[in-house]
Design a protein around this motif. Sequence first.
Motif, mmCIF file in Angstrom:
data_model
loop_
_atom_site.group_PDB
_atom_site.id
_atom_site.type_symbol
_atom_site.label_atom_id
_atom_site.label_comp_id
_atom_site.label_asym_id
_atom_site.label_seq_id
_atom_site.Cartn_x
_atom_site.Cartn_y
_atom_site.Cartn_z
ATOM 1 N N ASP A 63 13.094 1.080 5.526
ATOM 2 C CA ASP A 63 11.772 1.372 4.969
ATOM 3 C C ASP A 63 10.702 0.662 5.788
ATOM 4 O O ASP A 63 10.839 -0.522 6.130
ATOM 5 C CB ASP A 63 11.667 0.881 3.525
ATOM 6 C CG ASP A 63 12.321 1.815 2.534
ATOM 7 O OD1 ASP A 63 12.733 2.919 2.941
ATOM 8 O OD2 ASP A 63 12.424 1.436 1.350
ATOM 9 N N GLU A 64 9.618 1.379 6.102
ATOM 10 C CA GLU A 64 8.448 0.753 6.704
ATOM 11 C C GLU A 64 7.471 0.443 5.569
ATOM 12 O O GLU A 64 7.016 1.355 4.877
ATOM 13 C CB GLU A 64 7.788 1.673 7.725
ATOM 14 C CG GLU A 64 8.608 1.903 8.977
ATOM 15 C CD GLU A 64 7.851 2.716 10.008
ATOM 16 O OE1 GLU A 64 6.763 2.276 10.419
ATOM 17 O OE2 GLU A 64 8.334 3.786 10.389
ATOM 18 N N LEU A 65 7.181 -0.818 5.372
ATOM 19 C CA LEU A 65 6.293 -1.252 4.295
ATOM 20 C C LEU A 65 4.939 -1.633 4.879
ATOM 21 O O LEU A 65 4.856 -2.443 5.800
ATOM 22 C CB LEU A 65 6.899 -2.450 3.565
ATOM 23 C CG LEU A 65 8.353 -2.308 3.096
ATOM 24 C CD1 LEU A 65 8.806 -3.594 2.407
ATOM 25 C CD2 LEU A 65 8.524 -1.116 2.185
ATOM 26 N N VAL B 250 0.822 -1.210 0.000
ATOM 27 C CA VAL B 250 0.000 0.000 0.000
ATOM 28 C C VAL B 250 0.855 1.258 0.000
ATOM 29 O O VAL B 250 0.602 2.201 -0.754
ATOM 30 C CB VAL B 250 -0.945 0.009 1.218
ATOM 31 C CG1 VAL B 250 -1.763 1.293 1.259
ATOM 32 C CG2 VAL B 250 -1.860 -1.202 1.190
ATOM 33 N N THR B 251 1.869 1.291 0.862
ATOM 34 C CA THR B 251 2.713 2.484 0.933
ATOM 35 C C THR B 251 4.078 2.142 1.519
ATOM 36 O O THR B 251 4.247 1.099 2.163
ATOM 37 C CB THR B 251 2.035 3.582 1.779
ATOM 38 O OG1 THR B 251 2.737 4.814 1.627
ATOM 39 C CG2 THR B 251 2.036 3.213 3.248
ATOM 40 N N ILE B 252 5.016 3.008 1.273
ATOM 41 C CA ILE B 252 6.361 2.900 1.845
ATOM 42 C C ILE B 252 6.613 4.164 2.652
ATOM 43 O O ILE B 252 6.497 5.274 2.124
ATOM 44 C CB ILE B 252 7.435 2.763 0.749
ATOM 45 C CG1 ILE B 252 7.174 1.526 -0.120
ATOM 46 C CG2 ILE B 252 8.832 2.704 1.364
ATOM 47 C CD1 ILE B 252 8.067 1.458 -1.356
ATOM 48 N N VAL C 157 6.132 9.776 2.781
ATOM 49 C CA VAL C 157 5.170 8.699 2.533
ATOM 50 C C VAL C 157 5.108 8.503 1.028
ATOM 51 O O VAL C 157 4.674 9.396 0.284
ATOM 52 C CB VAL C 157 3.782 9.043 3.096
ATOM 53 C CG1 VAL C 157 2.798 7.923 2.768
ATOM 54 C CG2 VAL C 157 3.854 9.280 4.596
ATOM 55 N N LEU C 158 5.563 7.344 0.560
ATOM 56 C CA LEU C 158 5.689 7.085 -0.868
ATOM 57 C C LEU C 158 4.588 6.155 -1.367
ATOM 58 O O LEU C 158 4.287 5.140 -0.736
ATOM 59 C CB LEU C 158 7.050 6.447 -1.171
ATOM 60 C CG LEU C 158 8.293 7.180 -0.642
ATOM 61 C CD1 LEU C 158 9.545 6.358 -0.963
ATOM 62 C CD2 LEU C 158 8.397 8.570 -1.249
#
Length: 237
Positions: A198-200, A177-179, A185-186
């Motif tokens: 990175d928080e995935l 969903v996002t990185i 916030v990618l």
Amino acid sequence: MRVAIAGAGAVGRSIAGELLENGHQVLLIDKSPEAVSVARVPEAEWLLADACEISTLDEAALERCQVVIAASGDDKVNLVVSLLAKTEYAVPRVVARVNNPKNEWLFTDAWGVDVAVSTPRLMSALVEEAVSVGDLVRLLRFSQGEANLVEVTLPEGAPLVGTRVGEVAWPHDTALVTIIRGARVLIPDPDDALAAGDELLFVAAQDREGELQTLLSPGGTPPPSDGPLDMPGAPRQ
């Protein structure tokens, strides 16, 4: 949007205040005269009545609500309100508060619940998310579709560090969903390369979480499965 909240305690009033600030219409329902404190949330509608009674829900015009929130401190009450809202009034979205984690297995679409919110589980997940690196952390369970919102922080040396998102063979029924990378916030792009730290965040089917954990951090321990929990006196679903 019109929202009915069953339970006018501290939790219900707080939710009502947030929704009113966002421009929604809110009705608070509680059978306790002590809980019905109009002065605390004057912008809301109030109804002194038992939310488990059909006559009360008729008076509340629940069929005109887009959302019902069962926010009382009693799990039995929240289940009854959820079931009635969904089956008798066809409310599109029913959100229910889980007070006792042992009862969480009951809060499913079988009881009319679209989203179950367990405060103890949410708090423990947030603690794990803050301190865990390389382990999959379950943040939120979606009642419909058997899917969860899960998070993992890529550790140094993880095999996927430096790999482009589009080159990864993600498990089926899993969506990145996002990185979260530092303050950024990618939105994942196929050409984005994954980096240590990175928080995935993923939406993943529960039975795919083990595969996702192995892919992201080989040797990690998959999160525990949600087996049925005992609720004394309650029938199995």
